[in-house]
Design an enzyme around this catalytic site. Structure first.
Site, mmCIF file in Angstrom:
data_model
loop_
_atom_site.group_PDB
_atom_site.id
_atom_site.type_symbol
_atom_site.label_atom_id
_atom_site.label_comp_id
_atom_site.label_asym_id
_atom_site.label_seq_id
_atom_site.Cartn_x
_atom_site.Cartn_y
_atom_site.Cartn_z
ATOM 1 N N GLU A 193 -51.057 39.700 11.002
ATOM 2 C CA GLU A 193 -49.954 38.938 11.584
ATOM 3 C C GLU A 193 -48.596 39.647 11.561
ATOM 4 O O GLU A 193 -47.833 39.545 12.500
ATOM 5 C CB GLU A 193 -49.851 37.620 10.783
ATOM 6 N N ASN A 218 -49.072 41.710 15.244
ATOM 7 C CA ASN A 218 -47.604 41.728 15.198
ATOM 8 C C ASN A 218 -47.003 42.403 16.424
ATOM 9 O O ASN A 218 -46.000 41.954 16.958
ATOM 10 C CB ASN A 218 -47.130 42.442 13.932
HETATM 11 P P1 NAI Z 1 -38.620 46.072 11.946
HETATM 12 O O1 NAI Z 1 -39.276 47.327 11.572
HETATM 13 O O2 NAI Z 1 -38.449 45.705 13.380
HETATM 14 O O3 NAI Z 1 -37.157 45.979 11.292
HETATM 15 C C1 NAI Z 1 -36.843 46.397 9.996
HETATM 16 C C2 NAI Z 1 -35.527 47.177 10.099
HETATM 17 O O4 NAI Z 1 -35.033 47.447 8.783
HETATM 18 C C3 NAI Z 1 -35.691 48.526 10.803
HETATM 19 O O5 NAI Z 1 -34.797 48.616 11.904
HETATM 20 C C4 NAI Z 1 -35.361 49.558 9.725
HETATM 21 O O6 NAI Z 1 -34.707 50.687 10.233
HETATM 22 C C5 NAI Z 1 -34.462 48.745 8.796
HETATM 23 N N1 NAI Z 1 -34.393 49.252 7.411
HETATM 24 C C6 NAI Z 1 -35.368 49.826 6.667
HETATM 25 N N2 NAI Z 1 -34.900 50.150 5.446
HETATM 26 C C7 NAI Z 1 -33.604 49.758 5.417
HETATM 27 C C8 NAI Z 1 -32.583 49.816 4.429
HETATM 28 N N3 NAI Z 1 -32.816 50.348 3.231
HETATM 29 N N4 NAI Z 1 -31.366 49.303 4.744
HETATM 30 C C9 NAI Z 1 -31.113 48.773 5.957
HETATM 31 N N5 NAI Z 1 -32.040 48.697 6.936
HETATM 32 C C10 NAI Z 1 -33.274 49.180 6.665
HETATM 33 O O7 NAI Z 1 -39.430 44.908 11.202
HETATM 34 P P2 NAI Z 1 -39.362 43.334 11.513
HETATM 35 O O8 NAI Z 1 -40.427 42.976 12.466
HETATM 36 O O9 NAI Z 1 -37.969 42.962 11.788
HETATM 37 O O10 NAI Z 1 -39.838 42.751 10.104
HETATM 38 C C11 NAI Z 1 -39.047 42.881 8.934
HETATM 39 C C12 NAI Z 1 -39.722 42.189 7.769
HETATM 40 O O11 NAI Z 1 -39.796 40.784 8.022
HETATM 41 C C13 NAI Z 1 -41.157 42.623 7.521
HETATM 42 O O12 NAI Z 1 -41.401 42.575 6.132
HETATM 43 C C14 NAI Z 1 -41.964 41.549 8.214
HETATM 44 O O13 NAI Z 1 -43.275 41.480 7.728
HETATM 45 C C15 NAI Z 1 -41.140 40.333 7.907
HETATM 46 N N6 NAI Z 1 -41.269 39.171 8.775
HETATM 47 C C16 NAI Z 1 -40.904 37.965 8.227
HETATM 48 C C17 NAI Z 1 -40.944 36.817 8.980
HETATM 49 C C18 NAI Z 1 -40.576 35.517 8.359
HETATM 50 O O14 NAI Z 1 -40.820 34.483 8.958
HETATM 51 N N7 NAI Z 1 -39.985 35.479 7.188
HETATM 52 C C19 NAI Z 1 -41.360 36.831 10.382
HETATM 53 C C20 NAI Z 1 -41.685 38.150 10.873
HETATM 54 C C21 NAI Z 1 -41.633 39.263 10.089
#
Ligand code: NAI
Length: 470
Positions: A193, A218
């Site tokens: 997911e 995803n």
């Molecule tokens: P993504 O990969 O699109 O975005 C993550 C961003 O964080 C990237 O742009 C990356 O460059 C940045 N990043 C990485 N390390 C960093 C740091 N030290 N400081 C600042 N920025 C940094 O991933 P997405 O899809 O946005 O997912 C992010 C997280 O959220 C994942 O763990 C995912 O599984 C989770 N998620 C949670 C949901 C919820 O309902 N709570 C829903 C969907 C995803």
């Protein structure tokens, strides 16, 4: 305390309430409902043993009942200790589907529930897995490797959790020798997911360790560009409000990460009237945030002025103990990424000079010496599911339509798939979107034959090349 039949839920008497909310959700989940209509007569998952590890919410209940309608024999656990809606779990348990989930599990209970969910008929494993964050996949791989004397570097989010898993695996090793090796023999695939779970899968492929075919749900456009973005755009604020009842307007909010989730969070907070600062490590995402008018800076630069911190990175140690000790008095700290290691919660709990006061479930106040206080939500676990009820049904219908199509596909093509990671076709992606248009009154324009020829696409799609980014 949960009861101990072939389910473990908090309170079965909540089932009627759960059922009423499931009925409301069904009207908001046209994708899942039309998949039921189309596929239930065909029974594409007839008798297939499916284990799900995914937040046991009302929306997930509609997913579970869709899989059951398609013929699957389903067992379910939540993929987070705080994300279960107990009335949803109860409503599913009374239908006879074994569900092992309640809000506020300990880590030991969480992994016991995961084991219960993968144990079909006492000694068999799942043939298909619906995973969110990859915990079932991790657990079976670790079990398999333990039985086969292999070692594997990939670790769960914390050392404590690693130990909990080891203890459980040792117990299973004594009670059911060879269990995981048999499970892997019959296991035909997983559909994953979320971003974090997908990262784990690609790492396993790189290490040559993946034991089954996987579908990356995803990265269907109708998942990450909707659930991660528009879902968080609504459920982050829901979590903050239910936890703290805080006025957002006028506050300085710091959003760490500007991927799909970060974009949803930053835009939501701005719409409430927050001033929003964004932190990023990727120059492309940083530039995107800047072009949207957000201040892009470092966490260090915001200390002493940020009122609300949200981590959205899927990375670890994004907010450190040192950061938290220098935050403005009464700052609110939370994470909406998958695992709690984005914030150094362990160090906060272990620090000598820091005292913790529980305000209510999933809200804690930490006091640094005699000085400043901060609030930590959901113990650093995803705030929208820990402090609220996750995303609304309509967006989850998109995600779960992808999940269901992935399960059907994995089973139908089980003899063709290799042990690597696949995505669903663009055609199916477009189909998922199409299923959601009527409900919200969208009138779609149809390509003429002439126009289709001019663009070089089929009038029925797919409309975009694979590299198109939306
Ligand atoms: P993504 O990969 O699109 O975005 C993550 C961003 O964080 C990237 O742009 C990356 O460059 C940045 N990043 C990485 N390390 C960093 C740091 N030290 N400081 C600042 N920025 C940094 O991933 P997405 O899809 O946005 O997912 C992010 C997280 O959220 C994942 O763990 C995912 O599984 C989770 N998620 C949670 C949901 C919820 O309902 N709570 C829903 C969907 C995803």
């Amino acid at each position: 305390k949960p009861s101990h039949q072939d389910y473990k839920v908090a309170d079965l008497s909540l089932a009627d309430w759960g059922r009423k909310e499931i009925e409301i959700a069904e009207h908001e989940m046209p994708g899942l409902m039309s998949i039921r209509k189309k596929y239930a007569p065909l029974q594409p998952l007839k008798g297939v043993r499916v284990t799900g590890s995914l937040h046991m919410t009302i929306q997930t209940a509609v997913l579970i009942e869709t899989l059951v309608d398609l013929g699957a024999s389903v067992r379910w656990a939540s993929c987070n200790i705080f994300s279960t809606q107990d009335h949803a779990a109860a409503a599913i348990a009374v239908t006879g589907v074994p569900v092992f989930a309640w809000k506020g599990e300990s880590l030991e209970e969480y992994w016991d529930c995961t084991l219960d969910a993968i144990t079909h008929n006492g000694n068999q494993g799942p043939e298909l897995v619906v995973d969110d964050g990859g915990d079932v996949t991790l657990f079976i791989h670790k079990g398999f490797e333990m039985e086969n004397g292999d070692t594997w570097a990939q670790s769960p989010s914390s050392n404590h959790e690693e130990q909990v898993i080891k203890n459980l695996l040792q117990r299973v090793g004594k009670e059911r020798p060879g269990f995981f090796t048999n499970v892997v023999k019959a296991w035909r695939g997983v559909s994953e997911e979320t971003t974090t779970g997908v990262h784990r899968l690609y790492q396993m492929v790189e290490q040559g360790k993946l034991l089954i075919p996987a579908i990356n749900v995803n990265d269907s456009v109708t998942k990450s560009k909707f659930d991660n973005l528009y879902g968080c755009r609504e459920s982050l604020a829901d979590g903050l409000k239910r936890a703290m009842d805080v006025m957002l307007a006028g506050k300085l909010a710091v959003v760490c990460g500007y991927g799909d989730v970060g974009k949803g969070c930053a835009h939501s907070l701005r719409a409430y009237g927050c001033r929003v600062a964004v932190t990023e490590i990727d120059p492309i995402n940083a530039l995107q945030a800047a072009m949207e008018g957000f201040e892009v800076t470092t966490v260090e630069d915001t200390l002493g002025r940020g009122d609300i911190y949200v981590t959205t990175t899927g990375n670890k140690d994004v907010l450190t103990f040192e950061h938290m000790s220098q935050m403005k008095d009464q700052a609110i700290v939370c994470n909406i990424g998958h695992f709690d290691n984005e914030i150094q919660v362990d160090r906060l709990n272990e620090a000598k000079d820091v005292s913790r006061t529980n305000i209510k479930p999933q809200v804690d106040r930490y006091k640094f010496g005699e000085g400043r206080e901060i609030f930590l939500l959901a113990e650093g676990r995803l705030v929208n599911l820990g402090c609220a009820t996750g995303h609304p049904s309509f967006v989850m219908s998109n995600s779960f339509a992808n999940q269901t199509l992935a399960q059907i596909d994995l089973w139908a093509n089980k003899d063709k798939y290799e042990k690597t990671v696949y995505r669903l076709s663009k055609k199916l992606d477009e189909e998922v979107a199409r299923l959601h248009l009527e409900k919200i009154g969208v009138k779609l324009t149809r390509l003429t034959v002439d126009q289709a020829a001019y663009l070089g696409v089929d009038a029925d799609g797919p409309y975009k090349p694979e590299h198109y980014r939306y």
